[in-house]
Design a protein around this motif. Structure first.
Motif, PDB file in Angstrom:
ATOM      1  N   ALA A  73      65.309  31.369  43.125  1.00  0.00           N
ATOM      2  CA  ALA A  73      65.865  30.888  44.384  1.00  0.00           C
ATOM      3  C   ALA A  73      67.374  31.063  44.447  1.00  0.00           C
ATOM      4  N   ALA A  74      68.050  30.921  43.323  1.00  0.00           N
ATOM      5  CA  ALA A  74      69.511  30.995  43.318  1.00  0.00           C
ATOM      6  C   ALA A  74      70.021  32.376  43.713  1.00  0.00           C
ATOM      7  N   SER A  75      69.368  33.415  43.233  1.00  0.00           N
ATOM      8  CA  SER A  75      69.819  34.778  43.502  1.00  0.00           C
ATOM      9  C   SER A  75      69.000  35.489  44.563  1.00  0.00           C
ATOM     10  N   GLY A  76      67.793  34.987  44.825  1.00  0.00           N
ATOM     11  CA  GLY A  76      66.891  35.666  45.741  1.00  0.00           C
ATOM     12  C   GLY A  76      66.138  36.811  45.099  1.00  0.00           C
ATOM     13  N   ALA A  77      66.331  37.018  43.793  1.00  0.00           N
ATOM     14  CA  ALA A  77      65.666  38.126  43.099  1.00  0.00           C
ATOM     15  C   ALA A  77      64.162  37.894  43.058  1.00  0.00           C
ATOM     16  N   LEU A  78      63.387  38.962  43.331  1.00  0.00           N
ATOM     17  CA  LEU A  78      61.933  38.874  43.392  1.00  0.00           C
ATOM     18  C   LEU A  78      61.309  40.000  42.584  1.00  0.00           C
ATOM     19  N   ARG A  79      60.407  39.627  41.672  1.00  0.00           N
ATOM     20  CA  ARG A  79      59.585  40.594  40.943  1.00  0.00           C
ATOM     21  C   ARG A  79      58.189  40.525  41.550  1.00  0.00           C
ATOM     22  N   ASP A  80      57.707  41.642  42.124  1.00  0.00           N
ATOM     23  CA  ASP A  80      56.480  41.606  42.913  1.00  0.00           C
ATOM     24  C   ASP A  80      55.721  42.928  42.767  1.00  0.00           C
ATOM     25  N   PRO A  81      54.999  43.128  41.664  1.00  0.00           N
ATOM     26  CA  PRO A  81      54.279  44.391  41.446  1.00  0.00           C
ATOM     27  C   PRO A  81      53.178  44.621  42.480  1.00  0.00           C
ATOM     28  N   GLU A  82      52.750  45.873  42.577  1.00  0.00           N
ATOM     29  CA  GLU A  82      51.715  46.250  43.537  1.00  0.00           C
ATOM     30  C   GLU A  82      50.359  45.663  43.145  1.00  0.00           C
ATOM     31  N   VAL A  83      49.543  45.331  44.147  1.00  0.00           N
ATOM     32  CA  VAL A  83      48.205  44.783  43.922  1.00  0.00           C
ATOM     33  C   VAL A  83      47.257  45.912  43.506  1.00  0.00           C
ATOM     34  N   PRO A  84      46.541  45.772  42.372  1.00  0.00           N
ATOM     35  CA  PRO A  84      45.614  46.822  41.929  1.00  0.00           C
ATOM     36  C   PRO A  84      44.397  46.943  42.857  1.00  0.00           C
ATOM     37  N   GLU A  85      43.852  48.152  42.943  1.00  0.00           N
ATOM     38  CA  GLU A  85      42.674  48.405  43.764  1.00  0.00           C
ATOM     39  C   GLU A  85      41.479  47.605  43.270  1.00  0.00           C
ATOM     40  N   SER A  86      41.399  47.361  41.955  1.00  0.00           N
ATOM     41  CA  SER A  86      40.259  46.619  41.399  1.00  0.00           C
ATOM     42  C   SER A  86      40.150  45.217  41.988  1.00  0.00           C
ATOM     43  N   ILE A  87      41.277  44.600  42.324  1.00  0.00           N
ATOM     44  CA  ILE A  87      41.259  43.265  42.925  1.00  0.00           C
ATOM     45  C   ILE A  87      40.714  43.344  44.350  1.00  0.00           C
ATOM     46  N   ARG A  88      41.085  44.360  45.084  1.00  0.00           N
ATOM     47  CA  ARG A  88      40.567  44.526  46.442  1.00  0.00           C
ATOM     48  C   ARG A  88      39.040  44.695  46.413  1.00  0.00           C
ATOM     49  N   ILE A  89      38.560  45.475  45.452  1.00  0.00           N
ATOM     50  CA  ILE A  89      37.119  45.678  45.319  1.00  0.00           C
ATOM     51  C   ILE A  89      36.438  44.369  44.931  1.00  0.00           C
ATOM     52  N   ALA A  90      37.049  43.638  43.997  1.00  0.00           N
ATOM     53  CA  ALA A  90      36.469  42.370  43.540  1.00  0.00           C
ATOM     54  C   ALA A  90      36.349  41.379  44.683  1.00  0.00           C
ATOM     55  N   LYS A  91      37.316  41.354  45.576  1.00  0.00           N
ATOM     56  CA  LYS A  91      37.253  40.426  46.701  1.00  0.00           C
ATOM     57  C   LYS A  91      36.011  40.701  47.545  1.00  0.00           C
ATOM     58  N   GLY A  92      35.750  41.988  47.831  1.00  0.00           N
ATOM     59  CA  GLY A  92      34.562  42.327  48.606  1.00  0.00           C
ATOM     60  C   GLY A  92      33.279  41.955  47.890  1.00  0.00           C
ATOM     61  N   ARG A  93      33.254  42.158  46.565  1.00  0.00           N
ATOM     62  CA  ARG A  93      32.065  41.819  45.782  1.00  0.00           C
ATOM     63  C   ARG A  93      31.832  40.309  45.786  1.00  0.00           C
ATOM     64  N   LEU A  94      32.893  39.535  45.686  1.00  0.00           N
ATOM     65  CA  LEU A  94      32.743  38.074  45.684  1.00  0.00           C
ATOM     66  C   LEU A  94      32.307  37.567  47.048  1.00  0.00           C
ATOM     67  N   GLU A  95      32.786  38.180  48.103  1.00  0.00           N
ATOM     68  CA  GLU A  95      32.354  37.776  49.451  1.00  0.00           C
ATOM     69  C   GLU A  95      30.855  38.018  49.630  1.00  0.00           C
ATOM     70  N   GLN A  96      30.373  39.136  49.094  1.00  0.00           N
ATOM     71  CA  GLN A  96      28.932  39.396  49.130  1.00  0.00           C
ATOM     72  C   GLN A  96      28.165  38.369  48.301  1.00  0.00           C
ATOM     73  N   LEU A  97      28.760  38.010  47.161  1.00  0.00           N
ATOM     74  CA  LEU A  97      28.102  37.067  46.258  1.00  0.00           C
ATOM     75  C   LEU A  97      27.916  35.702  46.913  1.00  0.00           C
ATOM     76  N   ILE A  98      28.940  35.183  47.585  1.00  0.00           N
ATOM     77  CA  ILE A  98      28.787  33.839  48.162  1.00  0.00           C
ATOM     78  C   ILE A  98      27.745  33.845  49.286  1.00  0.00           C
ATOM     79  N   ASP A  99      27.614  34.974  49.994  1.00  0.00           N
ATOM     80  CA  ASP A  99      26.550  35.066  51.009  1.00  0.00           C
ATOM     81  C   ASP A  99      25.172  35.020  50.338  1.00  0.00           C
ATOM     82  N   GLU A 100      25.032  35.742  49.222  1.00  0.00           N
ATOM     83  CA  GLU A 100      23.761  35.756  48.492  1.00  0.00           C
ATOM     84  C   GLU A 100      23.428  34.382  47.931  1.00  0.00           C
TER      85      GLU A 100
END
Length: 297
Positions: free
Chosen positions: A118-145
């Motif tokens: 907060a003092a400097s405003g510096a932010l470390r923010d790596p890119e989101v991996p594709e595997s997480i995007r895929i996992a989200k879709g799989r989990l959404e299917q799972l809760i429906d099942e």
């Protein structure tokens, strides 16, 4: 080990307050008062600074804890929130950028993958991996099942945490049954996508990096070389960081493992030098800590 490795006063925390359980816990306030500028204070967010709620998007930091932390802001070696949440979410839920008082706060998000100063405003923010995007879709299917197969498992929800995705069962018709049913399936998804599982209170989370709060805490220790180290947490994901404190105390340094205790995770009492009555107890502990810090001339 921490002190003699035993819980000297195993009991429930005082209502809406906090109770020291070990010699390390009983001596903490004196250690802080001796040199506040040498203190590293690290805190989990959900269940520690913010009450657990049905919808994580509705989470908000307890005002009493924010007030206590604002009293200590800039007076400690470092004060940091160490969480599985995204940095962006914590910035919003603490109002760190809008409301004065936490100008020196450090936020380590996604178990330390992300960082915001907060003092400097510096932010470390790596890119989101594709595997997480895929996992989200799989989990959404799972809760429906799950809901279609057994009405007890209906009501689960998915939380997108950026570099992690979580399945919550707190709002299911039978949260415990839903978690038991979901966990093997979620672990299978994790294995297939090369992701790491993190268990918690009515939650199982998939994350891309095999990082822990222990690594995040060690990063802070190496950065500021403190004399006193305090870690506050409430759930299984906090245990690795609490174990770092145990090692720290075992090496002869002052510090404490501070646990926000809930009947949902009773084993956490085994990792405490100070036990608090959920988030209200944490607020009371932080106020007592701030009194020591602010009373020092």
């Amino acid at each position: 080990m921490c002190d003699d490795g035993t819980m000297t006063d195993r009991r429930a925390p005082a209502e809406k307050s906090w109770t020291p359980l070990t010699e390390a816990g009983r001596g903490l306030l004196d250690a802080v008062a001796a040199d506040p500028g040498s203190v590293l204070l690290a805190l989990d967010f959900d269940g520690t600074l913010a009450p657990i709620v049905d919808d994580p998007a509705d989470s908000a930091m307890a005002e009493e804890s924010r007030h206590a932390m604002s009293r200590m802001d800039g007076k400690l070696a470092i004060m940091a929130i160490v969480t599985g949440r995204e940095v962006a979410a914590v910035r919003r839920m603490t109002s760190v950028d809008e409301v004065p008082g936490l100008e020196h706060l450090v936020v380590l998000g996604q178990y330390g993958v992300e960082r915001y100063d907060a003092a400097s405003g510096a932010l470390r923010d790596p890119e989101v991996p594709e595997s997480i995007r895929i996992a989200k879709g799989r989990l959404e299917q799972l809760i429906d099942e799950l809901a279609q197969h057994d009405p007890r498992d209906a009501g689960c929800r998915i939380e997108d945490k950026g570099r992690a995705v979580a399945l919550h069962t707190r709002r299911a018709a039978d949260p415990a049954h839903a978690l038991t049913t979901a966990v093997p399936r979620v672990r299978q998804i994790a294995e297939e996508l090369g992701l790491h599982c993190e268990d918690g209170r009515n939650i199982i989370e998939l994350k891309s990096a095999v990082t822990t709060k222990a690594q995040a805490l060690r990063e802070l220790i190496d950065e500021v070389t403190p004399r006193v180290v305090i870690m506050c947490g409430d759930d299984l994901g906090d245990v690795p960081a609490l174990d770092v404190i145990s090692e720290w105390i075992g090496q002869g340094h002052p510090g404490a493992r501070v646990v926000s205790y809930s009947d949902e995770q009773p084993s956490m009492a085994d990792h405490a030098d100070i036990i608090c009555d959920q988030t209200e107890g944490i607020s009371a502990f932080l106020e007592a800590l701030a009194d020591q810090v602010c009373s020092t001339k």
